[in-house]
Design an enzyme around this catalytic site. Structure first.
Site, PDB file in Angstrom:
ATOM      1  N   ALA B 239       0.822  -1.219   0.000  1.00 43.72           N
ATOM      2  CA  ALA B 239       0.000   0.000   0.000  1.00 43.72           C
ATOM      3  C   ALA B 239       0.854   1.267   0.000  1.00 43.72           C
ATOM      4  CB  ALA B 239      -0.917  -0.032   1.208  1.00 43.72           C
ATOM      5  N   HIS B 240       0.155   2.386  -0.002  1.00 46.33           N
ATOM      6  CA  HIS B 240       0.847   3.688  -0.082  1.00 46.33           C
ATOM      7  C   HIS B 240       1.738   3.943   1.135  1.00 46.33           C
ATOM      8  CE1 HIS B 240      -3.190   5.638   1.396  1.00 46.33           C
ATOM      9  NE2 HIS B 240      -2.855   4.632   2.130  1.00 46.33           N
TER      10      HIS B 240
END
Lengths: 344, 344, 344
Positions: B239-240
């Site tokens: 994820a980010h």
């Protein structure tokens, strides 16, 4: 497509009752049929009888002995199987016209069988061989020396890596990757990983279907094999050197690590994980989310992570919420025993 | 490719024994070698000695001290490492010829290094920069301002989103997505979600390899980072704003949520889940299917969901099937204590 | 983009304090702002006050009452929401120019709205209909009869299968597959599986966003539905005939099996699995890695596999490591009771 009840009954080889001239135009669910549209329905079991009573269908497929005469009835031992066949008749899969789209890039050394369709933007590499009647939807990437059997369907964005082999009537949904490198590294003395070349291949046998964005890795040496009739759902991953037997079901997001084997007719439910070098027998059922921890004999039904016999797993989880109180109970009991011991 | 045992031994820097003129043509597994084909094999450990005795190979790589003279032998402290290097010599990865395929769309402002190969149907956006010797297989999508280092391999259907950066010798298998938007929303007063613009980027350092259909999201602000030498399997999602250290292994279907960090040399096995804002130390081992629930110090080995020290986890599951009987035992014991108390 | 604090405050409708003429050029995290660059920051809560004190930002968005005058301040009840809006102003998403790239293959019977952009290598099938302002990035595959609403964004390697429908402002990240066949087979008498034709479709409503390489299968009959405002992360899979309500969050690698329903405003965390024919109510929260085992009423918060009320689950796992000692304790206690019984 318009067929009378009688015509359909003949094509399905079913007896029919009632007005054989009633016109059918398609299939529907019992409770979604639309009056006047010519919908064919089926009843899966006795509990759906109320839906049958209320259906707006034009005809129904029912098992022998299920009394009903409001609409024409086709009789079948397995109504759902007959319905599936009727669905195929009324709603045949649209098949693109044969031929190679002008924007496709097909290597001169590739061989395309009769009636093959290669869609826009496809890339077919040197020495690839595509069997008769196979449909390659747009934007599929076929690397050199791939062999695809007859009557396969490859959906957009499928990747077939160098040298992999597909049997006949294989269906690959969008984004499937066959033959990516297996995940194999050696740890060097300096702590860095050295890639183990993955020079094996993948063999997918006849009648296999693989869901969207699933991946099957090529073997390090030798072959990763998916045997005939196995059906694989979306986002499943199969590692290098795995062997999956015939007529296996691998439900969505299952993952099978390197060199493991799954025997025929087994079912791995959604999100099951199998570590490397595991042997799973035939006719095994593995419940959703199971984390397999060692070999599983044929005929087993297991669940949990670590996996347990499903009966043991169920018994354990039926009890688990009582653990907190059990600890308190044992504490109290110890106090009472101490009390007794003191008096003793 | 044909090499004599002596020629190969020289290229590997290994001593050899027996007939140095024996011709080798490829590598095989101990039990899959074919007589007369010139196969080279290796023995991974003493337990494979029976396979060695029976092998049809033309030569074997063995550790010092492993007596064997039926066929020529190359000696190596780490036979598998020598075998991996021999595999690379006999089966070099096929490399497409340099040049841009006429059906590729390369923006005039993109820069391609020396010897770059851009396959059929590829799209390279404005201001993209592809390093020397990099291979871009067909149907890869490179958005504007992407930077790819030298000697990378991008397989078909890879997407590199706007502005992401890859180091050198990065390998991305088919369908990998680098730089998709992170999953970030704010809940508005009306219950609807408002998208948080994801304006950061992704940096993938040298020697990273990522398996088929895995995804690495761009940061909301700043960078998602995968440090050098890390190896990622298929269908992994990162994820980010995540930071993965050097030489980490992320096995298939692992998932790491926003802003979490994984220290170097750690191993996350298949289907592991890490929530957001977690710190995992260095040299951590996380067993398959583990659901991490909080930070993990360096050197830990954990398993389970919620995760536990692996020894605690093993002890618990060894006992778990006894819980049902334990509850019954405690009930009986309570009755006996009551009996004693009555008599008392 | 350069705006003064005063100009930005007007566009956001926020009051501002301090030097309204200060020039802003972008947004940054509190601890990542660069002195002299004109960065706007926000403070998410009181615990970040030390980062605020130290920030090199040019201006900050703060809640009313948060005293600070070293740099200009914009006031907002929800500083993050104002920051998100400012981010959209400073960093608008790059939008490709309208028009159809010459390498795209658009069927003559397809309809493209005003201002539509169709990128290089895209394929748009017969009878497809793309709404005004929609951006189709390169290498997207749109099958026949697909309907896409206005102002959607379809990233590279998206596949939209025959006849599926997207609403307005839908964002699909790279590799998403909408409308692959559902996973449905009948077991024939010979043990082989017969494919159930999947002749239904998929409807994705307005303002849905779907992450990279996720898949949504078409219905067997009828529709798979994703209602407006729902946000789906990467590598999620949604099976045939599923209905997802409005404003649902489905976090990475979640999987939902056939015909299940998820009520609005519910949150399914990462790697959650939902079996088929399950009903999940509204405002339900399902913790990461949960394996749902039966229907879940509205307002529940569950965890574990099998799923339990989260309080029961937490209590159980807090006790679980004590099971080993508990078994030993009960054994000792039994011996003591026996001893007492003997004496008795």
């Amino acid at each position: 497509m318009r067929l009378t009840v009688k015509e359909l009954a003949e094509r399905l080889g079913c007896p029919c009752e009632g007005d054989g001239g009633t016109v059918l135009t398609g299939v529907a669910a019992l409770d979604k049929a639309v009056a006047g549209r010519g919908d064919l329905v089926f009843m899966a079991g006795p509990k759906f009888r109320p839906l049958l009573e209320a259906t707006a269908a034009a005809a129904a497929i029912l098992p022998p002995g299920e009394a009903f005469d409001r609409i024409p009835v086709l009789r079948a031992e397995n109504p759902q199987l007959a319905f599936v066949r009727a669905t195929g008749i009324f709603h045949p899969a649209a098949k693109p016209a044969p031929g190679v789209h002008p924007t496709a890039s097909v290597a001169p050394t590739a061989r395309l069988g009769k009636g093959v369709s290669v869609g826009a933007g496809c890339v077919v590499g040197d020495g690839a061989d595509i069997g008769d009647g196979t449909v390659v939807h747009p934007l599929v990437s076929i690397y050199p020396r791939v062999k695809v059997g007859a009557d396969c369907v490859l959906h957009s964005h499928v990747s077939l890596r160098e040298g992999v082999t597909l049997g006949e009537r294989v269906i690959l949904h969008n984004g499937v990757v066959i033959g990516g490198d297996g995940y194999g590294y050696l740890k060097g003395g300096d702590g860095r990983y050295v890639k183990i070349p993955q020079i094996g291949t993948v063999v997918i046998e006849d009648d296999v279907e693989i869901g969207a964005n699933s991946t099957v890795d090529r073997a390090a040496l030798g072959e990763t094999v998916i045997r005939r009739g196995t059906k694989i759902d979306n986002l499943v991953t199969i590692a290098h050197n795995v062997e999956i037997g015939e007529n296996v079901l691998l439900v969505a997001q299952a993952g099978i690590a390197g060199s493991s084997k799954v025997g025929r007719n087994s079912i791995l439910s959604g999100q099951v994980g199998v570590p490397d070098h595991i042997e799973i027998g035939e006719n095994v059922v593995i419940a959703a989310k199971t984390g397999v921890t060692n070999d599983i004999p044929s005929g087993s039904f297991v669940s949990g992570s670590p996996h347990l016999d499903v009966r043991v797993w169920r018994k354990f989880w039926a009890c688990a919420p009582q653990l907190y109180d059990l600890i308190k109970d044992v504490k109290k009991l110890r106090a009472r025993v101490e009390e007794l011991e003191k008096k003793d």
